[in-house]
Motif scaffolding. Structure first.
Motif, PDB file in Angstrom:
ATOM      1  N   LEU A 141      36.915  43.054  26.264  1.00 20.15           N
ATOM      2  CA  LEU A 141      38.075  42.232  26.544  1.00 20.15           C
ATOM      3  C   LEU A 141      38.054  41.016  25.621  1.00 20.15           C
ATOM      4  N   GLY A 149      35.764  45.034  30.299  1.00 21.59           N
ATOM      5  CA  GLY A 149      36.491  45.694  31.368  1.00 21.59           C
ATOM      6  C   GLY A 149      35.783  46.981  31.729  1.00 21.59           C
ATOM      7  N   CYS A 211      40.367  44.725  34.543  1.00 17.23           N
ATOM      8  CA  CYS A 211      40.430  43.870  33.355  1.00 17.23           C
ATOM      9  C   CYS A 211      40.536  42.404  33.774  1.00 17.23           C
ATOM     10  N   SER A 212      39.415  41.751  33.854  1.00 16.81           N
ATOM     11  CA  SER A 212      39.382  40.340  34.210  1.00 16.81           C
ATOM     12  C   SER A 212      38.049  39.807  33.692  1.00 16.81           C
ATOM     13  N   LEU A 230      45.837  49.864  37.475  1.00 10.58           N
ATOM     14  CA  LEU A 230      45.242  48.857  36.601  1.00 10.58           C
ATOM     15  C   LEU A 230      45.182  47.533  37.346  1.00 10.58           C
ATOM     16  N   HIS A 232      44.652  43.808  36.517  1.00 12.86           N
ATOM     17  CA  HIS A 232      44.648  42.949  35.326  1.00 12.86           C
ATOM     18  C   HIS A 232      44.835  41.512  35.761  1.00 12.86           C
ATOM     19  N   GLU A 233      44.041  40.656  35.184  1.00  9.64           N
ATOM     20  CA  GLU A 233      44.166  39.242  35.525  1.00  9.64           C
ATOM     21  C   GLU A 233      45.554  38.708  35.181  1.00  9.64           C
ATOM     22  N   SER A 250      45.446  35.409  30.737  1.00  9.01           N
ATOM     23  CA  SER A 250      46.746  36.058  30.603  1.00  9.01           C
ATOM     24  C   SER A 250      47.744  35.479  31.594  1.00  9.01           C
ATOM     25  N   ALA A 255      50.306  40.529  31.568  1.00  6.38           N
ATOM     26  CA  ALA A 255      49.650  41.628  32.279  1.00  6.38           C
ATOM     27  C   ALA A 255      50.614  42.802  32.458  1.00  6.38           C
TER      28      ALA A 255
END
Length: 304
Positions: A141, A149, A211-212, A230, A232-233, A250, A255
């Motif tokens: 990431l 991630g 994903c963070s 997903l 995601h942050e 993000s 995202a």
């Protein structure tokens, strides 16, 4: 169908608040529990949501910021007090040694179990775990320090054999496994029955990605194409896009753009900044781009 379930234990960022705990999740695949990140208060969340802490299989740490690891020492100590004897694998960047070893040396000797630290590659996509049910991949990431991630991918299941074909061709039980794996069937009179006649396609493998923390990073799209869910942050709204860029985080809109480009089925946004007491603006921002978006919350259960 085997269980594939995610429980959100914490979806806040930086500091705990009365609304959100720092980052942590549990992934339950076929009753094996995999933890992703372990922010402060994680073990209390495990008890709050009645999780079988003794069933914890492995821990995956995305990066070494406090809101993702400060719960780890306490959890490791509790596992020892509870009498764990099986090894615990922790997948993290090599600098984890500097964080954990002083704690283990001072508080943990002797632990009732062995801790294995398995280093992540911060630069490349790699397979880091595999068993009979799933594969776990890590991928880079874009954050202020090395960050990864994770993709949890169910292994492809066997084809479905048609019950009426078993009866019609008198297929022996000993050959069913081979046919479900793709083999044709040879009848007693020498006729070959193609596998496509005997079976139907298997259910597509289920996939979940985490994903963070990360800045907007189109590079990750190839790793998460067409997955089921997903996470995601979405630390900031677009009004704080400059701040997001400065801190390598993000916005909710970014995202959603990643989810749309990757053609995922569902987006769950989290890692919310403590500045937001109300999250509807973040949700509206994301759904304007990707309608299949949901807000994470503590105790949220996602069934794949």
């Amino acid at each position: 169908m085997t269980k594939f379930q995610i429980t959100i234990l914490g979806c806040g960022s930086a500091t705990p608040t009365t609304l959100h705990n720092p980052s942590s999740q549990l992934v339950n695949v076929n009753e094996k529990l995999f933890m992703i990140d372990c922010g402060e208060g994680t073990q209390l969340q495990l008890r709050k949501f009645k999780t079988r802490i003794g069933s914890l299989h492995s821990i995956f740490i995305s990066h070494l910021h406090g809101d993702h690891v400060f719960g780890l020492p306490g959890l490791l100590a509790s596992l020892s007090l509870l009498g764990r004897t099986s090894d615990l694998n922790i997948y993290a960047h090599k600098e984890m040694d500097l964080f954990l070893n002083p704690f283990i040396k001072y508080f943990g000797n002797p632990f009732s179990y062995k801790i294995n630290l398995i280093p992540l590659d911060p630069h490349n996509h790699q397979l880091i775990f595999e068993n009979n049910s799933i594969r776990v991949f890590s991928f880079p990431l874009k954050h202020r320090i090395p960050t990864n991630g994770f993709l949890f991918e169910e292994k492809e299941r066997p084809r479905h054999i048609k019950r009426e074909m078993i009866d019609f061709y008198n297929i022996p039980i000993r050959q069913i496994k081979e046919i479900k794996s793709g083999a044709d069937f040879l009848t007693d009179d020498g006729k070959i029955i193609n596998n496509e006649v005997l079976t139907t396609s298997p259910t597509p493998p289920r996939k979940y990605a985490y994903c963070s923390d990360t800045a907007y990073s189109p590079e990750i799209i190839s790793y998460i194409q067409q997955i089921d869910v997903l996470y995601h942050e979405a630390t900031f709204a677009e009004t704080e896009s400059v701040r997001a860029q400065e801190t390598f985080h993000s916005t909710a809109r970014q995202a959603a753009e990643i989810a749309k480009a990757a053609n995922v089925k569902k987006l769950v946004i989290g890692h919310f900044s403590s500045r937001y007491n109300e999250l509807s603006a973040l949700l509206n921002e994301a759904t304007a781009v990707f309608p299949e978006t949901e807000l994470a919350y503590e105790g949220m259960i996602i069934n794949l």
